[in-house]
Design a protein around this motif. Sequence first.
Motif, short mmCIF file in Angstrom:
data_model
loop_
_atom_site.label_atom_id
_atom_site.label_comp_id
_atom_site.label_asym_id
_atom_site.label_seq_id
_atom_site.Cartn_x
_atom_site.Cartn_y
_atom_site.Cartn_z
N ASN A 491 41.03 49.26 46.35
CA ASN A 491 42.19 48.38 46.22
C ASN A 491 41.85 47.27 45.21
O ASN A 491 41.37 46.20 45.56
CB ASN A 491 42.56 47.78 47.57
N GLU A 492 42.10 47.53 43.96
CA GLU A 492 41.71 46.62 42.88
C GLU A 492 42.40 45.27 42.99
O GLU A 492 41.84 44.25 42.59
CB GLU A 492 42.01 47.26 41.52
N LEU A 493 43.62 45.27 43.50
CA LEU A 493 44.40 44.03 43.52
C LEU A 493 43.78 42.98 44.44
O LEU A 493 43.87 41.78 44.17
CB LEU A 493 45.83 44.32 43.95
N PHE A 494 43.15 43.41 45.52
CA PHE A 494 42.53 42.47 46.45
C PHE A 494 41.49 41.61 45.74
O PHE A 494 41.48 40.38 45.87
CB PHE A 494 41.89 43.22 47.62
N ALA A 495 40.61 42.24 44.98
CA ALA A 495 39.58 41.51 44.26
C ALA A 495 40.17 40.70 43.12
O ALA A 495 39.75 39.57 42.86
CB ALA A 495 38.52 42.48 43.72
N GLN A 496 41.17 41.24 42.44
CA GLN A 496 41.75 40.53 41.30
C GLN A 496 42.50 39.28 41.73
O GLN A 496 42.46 38.26 41.03
CB GLN A 496 42.69 41.47 40.54
N VAL A 497 43.18 39.33 42.87
CA VAL A 497 43.94 38.17 43.35
C VAL A 497 43.00 37.02 43.65
O VAL A 497 43.25 35.87 43.26
CB VAL A 497 44.77 38.55 44.59
N PHE A 498 41.90 37.30 44.34
CA PHE A 498 40.94 36.23 44.65
C PHE A 498 40.30 35.71 43.37
O PHE A 498 40.16 34.49 43.18
CB PHE A 498 39.87 36.73 45.60
N ALA A 499 39.89 36.63 42.48
CA ALA A 499 39.26 36.21 41.22
C ALA A 499 40.22 35.36 40.40
O ALA A 499 39.80 34.38 39.75
CB ALA A 499 38.83 37.44 40.43
N ASN A 500 41.50 35.68 40.43
CA ASN A 500 42.49 34.90 39.68
C ASN A 500 42.63 33.50 40.24
O ASN A 500 42.80 32.53 39.49
CB ASN A 500 43.83 35.63 39.71
N ARG A 501 42.58 33.35 41.57
CA ARG A 501 42.66 32.02 42.18
C ARG A 501 41.47 31.17 41.77
O ARG A 501 41.62 29.98 41.43
CB ARG A 501 42.73 32.14 43.70
N VAL A 502 40.28 31.75 41.81
CA VAL A 502 39.09 31.01 41.44
C VAL A 502 39.12 30.66 39.95
O VAL A 502 38.77 29.56 39.54
CB VAL A 502 37.82 31.81 41.79
N TRP A 503 39.56 31.60 39.14
CA TRP A 503 39.69 31.35 37.70
C TRP A 503 40.65 30.18 37.44
O TRP A 503 40.37 29.31 36.61
CB TRP A 503 40.19 32.61 37.00
N ALA A 504 41.76 30.15 38.14
CA ALA A 504 42.72 29.06 37.96
C ALA A 504 42.11 27.72 38.37
O ALA A 504 42.35 26.70 37.69
CB ALA A 504 43.98 29.34 38.78
N LEU A 511 45.01 33.54 35.15
CA LEU A 511 45.35 34.63 34.24
C LEU A 511 46.73 35.16 34.59
O LEU A 511 47.50 35.57 33.72
CB LEU A 511 44.29 35.73 34.33
N VAL A 512 47.04 35.20 35.88
CA VAL A 512 48.40 35.42 36.36
C VAL A 512 48.87 34.10 36.93
O VAL A 512 48.21 33.49 37.77
CB VAL A 512 48.45 36.51 37.45
N GLU A 513 50.01 33.65 36.47
CA GLU A 513 50.54 32.35 36.88
C GLU A 513 52.02 32.48 37.19
O GLU A 513 52.78 32.98 36.34
CB GLU A 513 50.33 31.33 35.75
#
Length: 734
Positions: A491-504, A511-513
Amino acid sequence: MPTHTHHHFRMVLGACCFLLMSQHVCNAQTPSVDFQNDVQPILTRFGCTSGPCHGKARGQGGFQLSLLGFDSDFDYDAITKDGRGRRVFPAAPDESLLLLKPTGQVPHGGGKRLAVDQPEYDTLKTWIQEGMPRRLPDAPTLINITANPNALVMKNDETHSLTVTAHFDDGSSRDVTRLAAFQSNEAPIASVDETGMIEAGSITGTAAIMARYQGQITVCDITIPRPEPVASEVFDALPRFNFIDDHIWTKLQKLNITPSEICSDHVYLRRVTTDLCGRVPSPDEVQQFLDDPSPDKRQEVVERLIQEPDFADHWANKWMDLLRPNPYRVGIKAVFNYDRWIRERFHQRMPWDQLTRELIAARGSTFRNGAVTLYRDRRSPDEVATLVSQLFLGVRLECAKCHHHPFEKWGQDDFYSFAAFFAKVGRKGRGVSPPISGSEEFIFANKSGSVKHPITGEVLPPRSLWGNVTVPEDSDDPREVLAEWMTSPENELFAQVFANRVWADLMGRGLVEPVDDFRATNPASNQALLTALGEHFRDSGYSLEELVRAITSSAAYQLSSIPNEQNVEDTRNYSRHYRHLLRAEVLHDAYTTITGIPADFECMPPDSSAKQLWTHRIGSLFLDTFGRPDPNQDPPCERTSDSTVVQALHLMNSEQLHAQLVHKNGTAAQLAESESSPQEIAIQMYRTVYGRNPTEAESELVVQLIEQAPEERRTVIEDIMWTMLNTPEFVIQN
């Protein structure tokens, strides 16, 4: 004949004609117009099914359609049956209200929407004339739509037309550009009109043009580079500390944007300390870091900060923002235990997938297992579903609760099937009774429980949003199946969502806003980088520390916030560090650290920091002024990130802040009573407030002010510190 009598006669006659025509239409000729494929797209395209018109919750003028035409059965019945079929007149189609009103031939609150000479008018007229068939026997079913082109590089002020093609299950396709709805996610960069004509603006960047037709979505990605090319040698020479830099520089090269320079040491130290631990560096830390000649000192300071307790409290406080309920609703002890449960996991450095599984499948007492407070606060499957999907999967399902999502593929079946994972959550206790709610409650997996579709009444089995994961019959708790699917490496989205929050949090923008709104029509500004971050996070065992280490070690994180001529307009591609107001708790703790006088919070141990508060109900005018969430929100997670006049006035005039600054045991008093020279005092103050050494001019000014009034040494120092604490350099992260 009076108008109302005429309409009544026409209504009766029309109903009779409808019955006769529906019985004999097949004998006359085979109908050619299908309601779902031909009529409903027209109603959607010309705004009849939009929110401000007949698509609103109760319709308009007694006539209601489904929002954006996502329920064909409902809309067909509304047109042909509601009001005894008064809106269509098969005997004389031109006299149908369905045609008279949108063409402006009779008064219409929505104004003129359609012209008599348009092909869409002929389609509606033919459909009425043919007896208003619901579905033609051989009508194909729409599968998807595509945009041509699906990606486009444009010059400033250039235009380009977009074509939308619908593909059906019988292998056929048709051009539906005239009936598609278009929208840009970045109109200043690239706008689109109702015909699908794209117009590039004068701003460099990327945009996504969405086309919607009959519940299907497609996107055309637009890239608008700067007109002046940048030599490839410029990007080849840029520092590449890890995989992040490769993706950032590649994107900037496509846009012909050169990044800012690497920031100075003192800027990096203050930036990384406030970002990782939510505090400002001490004067000793500043001196040691600035004097350290090691080329690896930036990586070394990151390693040291990650190990601090402040790191865990700072990041736990960020997540408590998203999970923390109102204690007046669910109970003070329950909220306190919830906060403690979250903080303990961050202090234990628990992997994110494990924390998520424990939270989603939590059982037990609200007095013993803080995680179950999630289910004390969210008491129905649909409430839990919206929270879980948004926080952990980045999917905003709230729209699909009542109708098909207007910008995504999710419908009511998807929403309530996902909510069914929480149908068997059982509760034992007195429940909630605001504003006290002090009782204990037990959360457990019930033996029964179901979720029904709100319209059809069908009982929906639990089903994942993608992957078609269902619950085995021998499963005791559907939530465990959901937690395993959510946190699965596949489930790639699970990791990407958390990574995006930390990135923000670290880079000033996701990266997604917004960070919790992942969808095709809101693409990442750098999808390749987001994918790589998600994979890195997953491969590290879902380690927050490793993700933070990778981001803060990149050259992109270390860029200066000072723009150059090429990147001054860039706000999405990380060609420079984006300045932002420090988080309310960080600013509060910085002020107490700098003045040397800790705050005294109610319901907290002595010397507690603001980031350790377990509820926003603990009073603090400072935190409220600088944007902490409103405790009356549900959940209290929205923060004010903009600078305001009220904030400036508070720093200048607050009696409490002034009392801390002039306290007899404070930093200013200690500096005044010390044997330090004015020059040494200047260095100490600048390291304390700004995390850097003063410039020569700044040092000379401080020395001059102190030497001019030696008998008022303490007052002068207090005045200088007050001035420094009221500057942008204190409140803004550079």
